[in-house]
Design a protein around this motif. Structure first.
Motif, PDB file in Angstrom:
ATOM      1  N   SER A 138       0.857  -1.184   0.000  1.00 53.06           N
ATOM      2  CA  SER A 138       0.000   0.000   0.000  1.00 53.06           C
ATOM      3  C   SER A 138       0.895   1.236   0.000  1.00 53.06           C
ATOM      4  O   SER A 138       2.058   1.173   0.403  1.00 53.06           O
ATOM      5  CB  SER A 138      -0.910   0.024   1.237  1.00 53.06           C
ATOM      6  OG  SER A 138      -0.150   0.267   2.411  1.00 53.06           O
ATOM      7  N   ALA A 139       0.349   2.351  -0.461  1.00 48.97           N
ATOM      8  CA  ALA A 139       1.109   3.597  -0.473  1.00 48.97           C
ATOM      9  C   ALA A 139       1.454   4.027   0.945  1.00 48.97           C
ATOM     10  O   ALA A 139       2.556   4.528   1.210  1.00 48.97           O
ATOM     11  CB  ALA A 139       0.317   4.685  -1.192  1.00 48.97           C
ATOM     12  N   LYS A 140       0.528   3.832   1.879  1.00 47.51           N
ATOM     13  CA  LYS A 140       0.765   4.201   3.269  1.00 47.51           C
ATOM     14  C   LYS A 140       1.942   3.423   3.843  1.00 47.51           C
ATOM     15  O   LYS A 140       2.793   3.977   4.541  1.00 47.51           O
ATOM     16  CB  LYS A 140      -0.493   3.956   4.098  1.00 47.51           C
ATOM     17  CG  LYS A 140      -0.364   4.376   5.553  1.00 47.51           C
ATOM     18  CD  LYS A 140      -1.676   4.147   6.301  1.00 47.51           C
ATOM     19  CE  LYS A 140      -1.533   4.551   7.764  1.00 47.51           C
ATOM     20  NZ  LYS A 140      -2.805   4.327   8.516  1.00 47.51           N
ATOM     21  N   PRO A 162      -3.213  -4.334  -6.199  1.00 47.34           N
ATOM     22  CA  PRO A 162      -3.724  -2.969  -5.998  1.00 47.34           C
ATOM     23  C   PRO A 162      -4.359  -2.400  -7.271  1.00 47.34           C
ATOM     24  O   PRO A 162      -4.009  -2.782  -8.395  1.00 47.34           O
ATOM     25  CB  PRO A 162      -2.464  -2.174  -5.619  1.00 47.34           C
ATOM     26  CG  PRO A 162      -1.459  -3.194  -5.206  1.00 47.34           C
ATOM     27  CD  PRO A 162      -1.760  -4.416  -5.986  1.00 47.34           C
ATOM     28  N   SER A 163      -5.275  -1.446  -7.088  1.00 48.72           N
ATOM     29  CA  SER A 163      -5.875  -0.743  -8.215  1.00 48.72           C
ATOM     30  C   SER A 163      -4.822   0.108  -8.909  1.00 48.72           C
ATOM     31  O   SER A 163      -3.725   0.336  -8.377  1.00 48.72           O
ATOM     32  CB  SER A 163      -7.010   0.150  -7.732  1.00 48.72           C
ATOM     33  OG  SER A 163      -6.493   1.200  -6.912  1.00 48.72           O
ATOM     34  N   GLU A 200      -3.888   3.065  -6.792  1.00 43.80           N
ATOM     35  CA  GLU A 200      -3.057   2.689  -5.644  1.00 43.80           C
ATOM     36  C   GLU A 200      -1.649   2.309  -6.098  1.00 43.80           C
ATOM     37  O   GLU A 200      -0.664   2.617  -5.418  1.00 43.80           O
ATOM     38  CB  GLU A 200      -3.701   1.538  -4.873  1.00 43.80           C
ATOM     39  CG  GLU A 200      -2.938   1.103  -3.625  1.00 43.80           C
ATOM     40  CD  GLU A 200      -2.900   2.149  -2.518  1.00 43.80           C
ATOM     41  OE1 GLU A 200      -2.182   1.928  -1.524  1.00 43.80           O
ATOM     42  OE2 GLU A 200      -3.584   3.191  -2.637  1.00 43.80           O
ATOM     43  N   ARG A 201      -1.528   1.667  -7.250  1.00 44.33           N
ATOM     44  CA  ARG A 201      -0.194   1.344  -7.777  1.00 44.33           C
ATOM     45  C   ARG A 201       0.600   2.620  -8.042  1.00 44.33           C
ATOM     46  O   ARG A 201       1.792   2.691  -7.743  1.00 44.33           O
ATOM     47  CB  ARG A 201      -0.312   0.524  -9.065  1.00 44.33           C
ATOM     48  CG  ARG A 201      -0.846  -0.879  -8.865  1.00 44.33           C
ATOM     49  CD  ARG A 201      -0.844  -1.680 -10.150  1.00 44.33           C
ATOM     50  NE  ARG A 201      -1.483  -2.973  -9.958  1.00 44.33           N
ATOM     51  CZ  ARG A 201      -1.159  -4.085 -10.614  1.00 44.33           C
ATOM     52  NH1 ARG A 201      -0.199  -4.049 -11.510  1.00 44.33           N
ATOM     53  NH2 ARG A 201      -1.788  -5.219 -10.381  1.00 44.33           N
ATOM     54  N   ALA A 221       0.165   5.453  -6.528  1.00 39.14           N
ATOM     55  CA  ALA A 221       0.481   6.036  -5.227  1.00 39.14           C
ATOM     56  C   ALA A 221       1.638   5.290  -4.557  1.00 39.14           C
ATOM     57  O   ALA A 221       2.510   5.908  -3.930  1.00 39.14           O
ATOM     58  CB  ALA A 221      -0.757   6.017  -4.332  1.00 39.14           C
ATOM     59  N   ILE A 222       1.670   3.962  -4.692  1.00 38.66           N
ATOM     60  CA  ILE A 222       2.781   3.168  -4.155  1.00 38.66           C
ATOM     61  C   ILE A 222       4.078   3.560  -4.855  1.00 38.66           C
ATOM     62  O   ILE A 222       5.125   3.735  -4.217  1.00 38.66           O
ATOM     63  CB  ILE A 222       2.504   1.665  -4.317  1.00 38.66           C
ATOM     64  CG1 ILE A 222       1.327   1.233  -3.434  1.00 38.66           C
ATOM     65  CG2 ILE A 222       3.749   0.845  -3.984  1.00 38.66           C
ATOM     66  CD1 ILE A 222       0.810  -0.163  -3.736  1.00 38.66           C
ATOM     67  N   THR A 240      -3.891   9.602 -12.943  1.00 36.39           N
ATOM     68  CA  THR A 240      -4.464   9.651 -11.600  1.00 36.39           C
ATOM     69  C   THR A 240      -4.002  10.861 -10.784  1.00 36.39           C
ATOM     70  O   THR A 240      -4.464  11.052  -9.656  1.00 36.39           O
ATOM     71  CB  THR A 240      -4.114   8.367 -10.821  1.00 36.39           C
ATOM     72  OG1 THR A 240      -2.702   8.152 -10.861  1.00 36.39           O
ATOM     73  CG2 THR A 240      -4.813   7.161 -11.436  1.00 36.39           C
TER      74      THR A 240
END
Length: 692
Positions: free
Chosen positions: A151-153, A198-199, A202-203, A205-206, A322
């Motif tokens: 995840s990006a987080k 991941p979507s 989200e990819r 953002a990661i 995005t």
């Protein structure tokens, strides 16, 4: 799957001088498949630079000294597993050399390692261990790395991807240190499965969280022990493609910098494409934003965009889908690319500080910046623009360095003079025929001039304002008449002699399709193997306007290529070397070179090489290590007095896929993956240490 992926890559079947079309796709946006950005009529050969203060000089004694790095109390260690599988190759190889001569870094050169081998190879008497790997948790609350639940987080609190420039700032007792590392780019094909996971948003953002840089505390029981990283160290920090930066210099706040998200033109989110760097005498880190153009989709119609390689094609990363700021076709975001391509400065001592982008050092594909202190106290920064037929630059600060005044010294790169280099050869131009054959005087050498772009706070380029020179620096250097070079990458001043060394990685376009032909500073057509320039500023003064230069190395495999030169040393007694990239020095005054592209040129894995610079050993090249299959050697750091060498291993197994990895570096040291478990190569920072 891999073959289908390769057929979709623009550089598939065309790479000549780089390892992989995948590297071209994600690292530099297929730069070699696009038109050369520099179509100016400048002459194609001339100069470089010198200085006298390098990070090796600052840190070589094992103490931070004037930089006074203050480490907080350490938390729990997070050491990666030790490595020995396929790690040692004790043979002397085909090179001559030290062959085990006395000294803390005595070694017998290893033999070249075939490009199919997935192993980290070191000489006999040495072993290696990763300090940090992609995904290692850096903070007390960071989740453990899990390839299947990214995840990006999580990534924003873990070690990033594709580590490049390295620095290790040690305390006087040698038991605590602070590591800085760049994270240049990502390879989504290795990070994520083809389906599921991941979507897209989200990819992206990661991936943005995996860019940037890391500051990480290190510790060890004694100077004889390998380093381990400190999970939860109080100075640990992640900088990403979303971290806020402050713009400094004359271009900050001008109309060229304003966007819908930042109408002030003084704040920028993130750094991207960060490659090499340097450490300042006041203890901050400099990092160069390099291949930033590949992140933006632009109109690509105006000369300024074309000169920086910006076009209307969909980008390799796809972030414009995005995140609106990466689509420079939109009103309000046309200036966003103008806010990238700078030297950034980061204070590793202060995790809460806002890093800065220095517009005074110009905008280009910065490989990095190396800072020297001139005799008059001014700060001098040397920079290469890593593009075919682009230039070498120098910045001289307006104000002088003040010993012990860190707050003042952190302002030195905000204002000063900016120059581009022009080289002139000493030989009859008809003797430089593109073959790489030496001219009749037995050396490639000549003189050079620093051409002013900004002088005393004013533009020295007719028709361009100060802010235009700083934002469109390439075009200013075109007008000034700088010399087109074969991809100037790392530039390092020698800590003892003050001579400056420049790695020109390659340029397969030279002398082809109406492109500029060979000259004495770039003497080979279709230069696949690269060369190294040695510079001496006039009078040894880093602020001088003139210099002398020669080529130390004209690289390649002398067993198969007659157009090589090793500073006069016998070519049959050296290690084959191709595509020089990053440079470093040891305390004995030897030059160390890491390579990027040897698998595609001489058929061997990239590596790290020691080069003698003096006496009858001048030009002796000895290979110290080789990185795994499809990887690049980055960020060499030599702690000779401790018998330690550090490198960043970037993009191991780059030609593979998520389902079919080509490398399991460095985790193959822990054994094979369990049935049904998908493993992945992990870019890592590696330390090499003596065992005998």
């Amino acid at each position: 799957m891999v073959e289908r992926m390769r057929r979709s890559l623009p550089m598939a079947g065309l790479t000549r001088g780089k390892r992989s079309p995948v590297t071209c796709q994600f690292k530099c946006a297929n730069a070699c498949s696009r038109p050369v950005c520099n179509d100016s009529p400048n002459e194609y050969f001339r100069d470089i630079v010198s200085a006298g203060f390098s990070r090796r000089r600052l840190l070589g004694a094992g103490a931070v000294g004037a930089m006074a790095v203050t480490l907080a109390a350490c938390g729990s260690s997070g050491a990666a597993p030790a490595g020995s599988l396929g790690s040692a190759a004790a043979g002397t190889g085909s090179a001559g050399g030290s062959g085990g001569a006395a000294g803390p870094l005595a070694f017998s050169p290893i033999s070249p390692v075939d490009k199919s081998v997935d192993a980290f190879t070191v000489p006999g008497g040495y072993d290696w261990r990763p300090i940090l790997r992609w995904g290692d948790p850096l903070f007390a609350d960071s989740p453990e790395f899990d390839l299947h639940t990214q995840s990006a987080k999580a990534q924003a609190r873990q070690f990033g991807y594709n580590n490049d420039y390295l620095e290790i700032l040690r305390t006087k007792d040698g038991r605590k240190a602070l590591l800085y590392c760049n994270h240049e780019y990502v390879n989504p094909d290795l990070m994520f499965p083809d389906t599921g996971g991941p979507s897209q948003a989200e990819r992206h953002a990661i991936a943005k969280a995996a860019h940037g840089g890391s500051v990480v505390e290190l510790e060890r029981a004694s100077a004889d022990e390998p380093w381990a990283y400190v999970r939860g160290g109080k100075l640990n920090r992640r900088i990403t493609a979303d971290t806020e930066f402050e713009l400094t210099g004359a271009a900050a706040g001008t109309d060229l910098m304003k966007t819908a998200d930042d109408p002030s033109g003084r704040r920028v989110r993130g750094m991207i494409g960060n490659c090499a760097g340097g450490t300042t005498p006041w203890g901050t880190i400099l990092s160069g934003e390099e291949n930033f153009d590949g992140y933006f989709r632009a109109a690509g119609t105006c000369p300024e965009e074309k000169r920086y390689g910006l076009d209307s094609e969909e980008t390799s990363n796809g972030w414009e889908k995005t995140d609106r700021r990466f689509d420079a076709r939109q009103d309000g975001f046309r200036n966003e690319p103008n806010r990238f391509g700078y030297i950034v400065e980061i204070d590793p001592n202060d995790p809460a500080s806002t890093p800065v982008k220095h517009t005074a050092l110009g905008r280009m594909k910065h490989e990095g910046a190396t800072v020297a202190l001139a005799r008059n106290g001014k700060t001098v920064a040397y920079m290469g623009d890593d593009e075919r037929f682009d230039y070498l630059y120098k910045f001289v600060s307006k104000r002088k360095h003040r010993e012990g005044d860190r707050a003042h010294n952190k302002t030195l790169l905000t204002e000063g003079d900016l120059y581009a280099a022009r080289f002139q050869g000493d030989s009859d131009p008809t003797q430089i025929d593109g073959s790489g054959k030496l001219p009749s005087d037995g050396t490639f050498d000549g003189s050079g001039t620093w051409l002013p772009l900004i002088k005393n706070g004013k533009s020295a380029v007719p028709g361009m304002s100060v802010e235009q020179v700083l934002v469109f620096t390439r075009m200013a250097a075109d007008k000034a008449g700088a010399t087109k070079m074969d991809r100037c990458e790392d530039v390092e001043p020698h800590p003892k002699t003050g001579r400056v060394y420049v790695a020109c990685t390659n340029n397969t376009k030279r002398g082809t399709d109406g492109k500029p032909g060979a000259d004495e500073a770039n003497p080979r057509h279709e230069n696949r193997d690269g060369h190294v320039v040695e510079i001496e500023e006039a009078g040894g003064d880093a602020t001088a306007g003139k210099f002398r230069w020669n080529l130390l190395l004209v690289c390649g495999d002398p067993a198969t290529n007659d157009a090589t030169y090793f500073g006069g040393y016998p070519a049959d007694k050296v290690s084959a070397i191709s595509c020089p990239d990053n440079l470093a020095f040891d305390r004995s005054g030897n030059l160390w070179i890491s390579t990027d592209g040897a698998p595609g040129t001489i058929g061997y894995n990239d590596g790290l090489f020691r080069v003698s610079l003096d006496g009858d050993r001048r030009g002796l090249v000895e290979q110290f290590l080789a990185v795994p299959r499809e990887a690049e050697t980055c960020g060499p750091l030599i702690h000779e007095e401790e018998g330690n060498v550090f490198v960043a291993v970037q993009h191991p197994g780059e030609d593979g896929s998520f389902a079919e990895p080509h490398s399991l570096f460095p985790d193959y040291v822990t054994g094979a993956p369990k049935p049904g478990q998908v493993a992945a190569p992990r870019p890592s920072v590696v330390q090499v240490f003596r065992t005998a």
